[in-house]
Design an enzyme around this catalytic site. Structure first.
Site, short mmCIF file in Angstrom:
data_model
loop_
_atom_site.label_atom_id
_atom_site.label_comp_id
_atom_site.label_asym_id
_atom_site.label_seq_id
_atom_site.Cartn_x
_atom_site.Cartn_y
_atom_site.Cartn_z
N LYS A 187 1.07 4.09 -3.09
CA LYS A 187 0.74 5.51 -2.91
C LYS A 187 1.96 6.40 -3.21
O LYS A 187 1.80 7.54 -3.66
CB LYS A 187 0.18 5.76 -1.51
N TYR A 193 0.82 -1.22 0.00
CA TYR A 193 0.00 0.00 0.00
C TYR A 193 0.86 1.28 0.00
O TYR A 193 0.65 2.15 -0.87
CB TYR A 193 -0.97 -0.05 1.19
P1 NAP Z 1 -13.42 2.62 1.19
O1 NAP Z 1 -14.57 3.09 2.00
O2 NAP Z 1 -13.03 1.20 1.20
O3 NAP Z 1 -13.67 3.13 -0.31
C1 NAP Z 1 -12.86 2.71 -1.37
C2 NAP Z 1 -13.65 2.87 -2.64
O4 NAP Z 1 -12.85 2.46 -3.74
C3 NAP Z 1 -14.92 2.02 -2.65
O5 NAP Z 1 -16.00 2.78 -3.17
C4 NAP Z 1 -14.55 0.89 -3.57
O6 NAP Z 1 -15.64 0.34 -4.26
C5 NAP Z 1 -13.66 1.64 -4.54
N1 NAP Z 1 -12.89 0.72 -5.38
C6 NAP Z 1 -12.06 -0.29 -5.01
N2 NAP Z 1 -11.62 -0.94 -6.09
C7 NAP Z 1 -12.20 -0.35 -7.17
C8 NAP Z 1 -12.16 -0.58 -8.56
N3 NAP Z 1 -11.42 -1.58 -9.09
N4 NAP Z 1 -12.86 0.24 -9.37
C9 NAP Z 1 -13.60 1.24 -8.87
N5 NAP Z 1 -13.71 1.50 -7.56
C10 NAP Z 1 -13.01 0.70 -6.73
O7 NAP Z 1 -12.08 3.40 1.61
P2 NAP Z 1 -11.74 4.96 1.74
O8 NAP Z 1 -10.97 5.09 3.00
O9 NAP Z 1 -12.93 5.82 1.52
O10 NAP Z 1 -10.69 5.12 0.55
C11 NAP Z 1 -10.75 6.14 -0.43
C12 NAP Z 1 -9.34 6.54 -0.80
O11 NAP Z 1 -8.71 7.17 0.33
C13 NAP Z 1 -8.43 5.37 -1.18
O12 NAP Z 1 -7.64 5.73 -2.31
C14 NAP Z 1 -7.56 5.19 0.05
O13 NAP Z 1 -6.32 4.59 -0.26
C15 NAP Z 1 -7.42 6.63 0.49
N6 NAP Z 1 -7.00 6.83 1.88
C16 NAP Z 1 -7.78 6.40 2.90
C17 NAP Z 1 -7.37 6.61 4.21
C18 NAP Z 1 -8.19 6.15 5.39
O14 NAP Z 1 -7.71 6.22 6.53
N7 NAP Z 1 -9.42 5.70 5.19
C19 NAP Z 1 -6.16 7.28 4.49
C20 NAP Z 1 -5.39 7.72 3.42
C21 NAP Z 1 -5.83 7.50 2.11
P3 NAP Z 1 -16.41 -0.97 -3.73
O15 NAP Z 1 -17.40 -0.46 -2.73
O16 NAP Z 1 -17.03 -1.53 -4.98
O17 NAP Z 1 -15.38 -1.88 -3.13
#
Ligand code: NAP
Length: 236
Positions: free
Chosen positions: A165, A161
């Site tokens: 990133k 991961y």
């Molecule tokens: P999340 O709730 O798991 O959301 C991730 C989203 O990405 C979901 O809607 C998922 O869709 C979608 N996704 C995964 N694979 C995909 C694909 N092949 N095509 C299209 N959509 C896809 O997690 P989140 O925390 O909101 O993450 C959003 C972003 O923030 C990510 O890039 C993550 O790395 C980043 N981020 C998160 C955090 C944190 O602490 N949460 C911190 C830093 C960065 P499905 O529902 O269909 O699986």
């Protein structure tokens, strides 16, 4: 009128970003790999829905054609992401456990998926009067932070991961140089309670989406080629 597409927007940070940008007056496409979930989310938000799986060439091309036919795109938020090294028990597979397959799966979504979407939507963005791209990165992308024992992300043991990133950050820098007429930035939302981390994050999605929403609204005089969290610029 500003038209914005957010990948992975049916839940989590993408959904919250969509909610806020609808509130700010954008015409928002909730892009989701599951068309049904995407439609439901879009209905709740007063947004449009488009099916888009970032790992699938045909799906991304079809989404770009649909958005183009409806009038084009000004803002692209590359939000879809996965963290395959984190198990259901919140145990993270570290350097002893990481496999090439875990790296491949992670990069397929977080990096190749981002480039696939950028490549397909670039022609639309280039026709916009004020094109903006936000690439959702992570604090774990920062080589400076990950080599500084004083920083919060330092103890994180996973390889795939953070490496993906870090690649997102370099993709951001190179696209920003190539397209100086666009505002293209990477953002770190902070550790946020979403399904990505089994809802173990310390922030709400409202807090996490703050910098994504802000960078989606930068004007032509705003920064480009940068890496930001809600407090300001971050060390690469
Ligand atoms: P999340 O709730 O798991 O959301 C991730 C989203 O990405 C979901 O809607 C998922 O869709 C979608 N996704 C995964 N694979 C995909 C694909 N092949 N095509 C299209 N959509 C896809 O997690 P989140 O925390 O909101 O993450 C959003 C972003 O923030 C990510 O890039 C993550 O790395 C980043 N981020 C998160 C955090 C944190 O602490 N949460 C911190 C830093 C960065 P499905 O529902 O269909 O699986």
């Amino acid at each position: 009128m500003t038209t914005t597409l957010i990948t992975g927007a049916s839940k989590g940070l993408g959904f919250e970003t969509a909610r806020r940008l609808v509130g700010a007056g954008h015409t928002v496409y909730v892009a989701s790999r599951d068309a049904g979930r995407g439609r439901l989310a879009a209905e709740r938000l007063g947004a449009r829905a488009v099916a888009l799986d970032v790992t699938d060439d045909a799906s991304v091309a079809a989404a770009a054609r649909a958005v183009e036919a409806d009038g084009g795109l000004d803002v692209l938020v590359n939000n879809a992401g996965i963290q395959v090294e984190m198990g259901d028990d919140q145990e993270v597979a570290g350097a002893a456990e990481v496999t090439a397959e875990m790296m491949r799966r992670t990069f397929e979504t977080n990096v190749f998926g981002m480039v696939r979407v950028l490549h397909a939507f670039l022609p639309l963005l280039r026709r916009s009067g004020a094109p903006v791209v936000v690439n959702v990165s992570s604090g774990l992308a920062s080589l400076s932070r990950m080599t500084d024992p004083g920083m919060v992300g330092y103890p994180y043991p996973g390889v795939a991961y953070p490496a993906s990133k870090a690649a997102v950050n370099m993709v951001t820098v190179q696209y920003a140089k190539a397209f100086p007429q666009m505002r293209i930035n990477a953002v770190e939302p902070g550790f946020t309670r979403t399904d990505l981390n089994g809802n173990s994050g310390l922030q709400t999605v409202e807090q996490g989406a703050e910098i994504i929403v802000r960078m989606a609204q930068v004007g032509p005089d705003g920064p480009t080629g940068g890496y930001f969290d809600a407090e300001g610029p971050l060390a690469w």
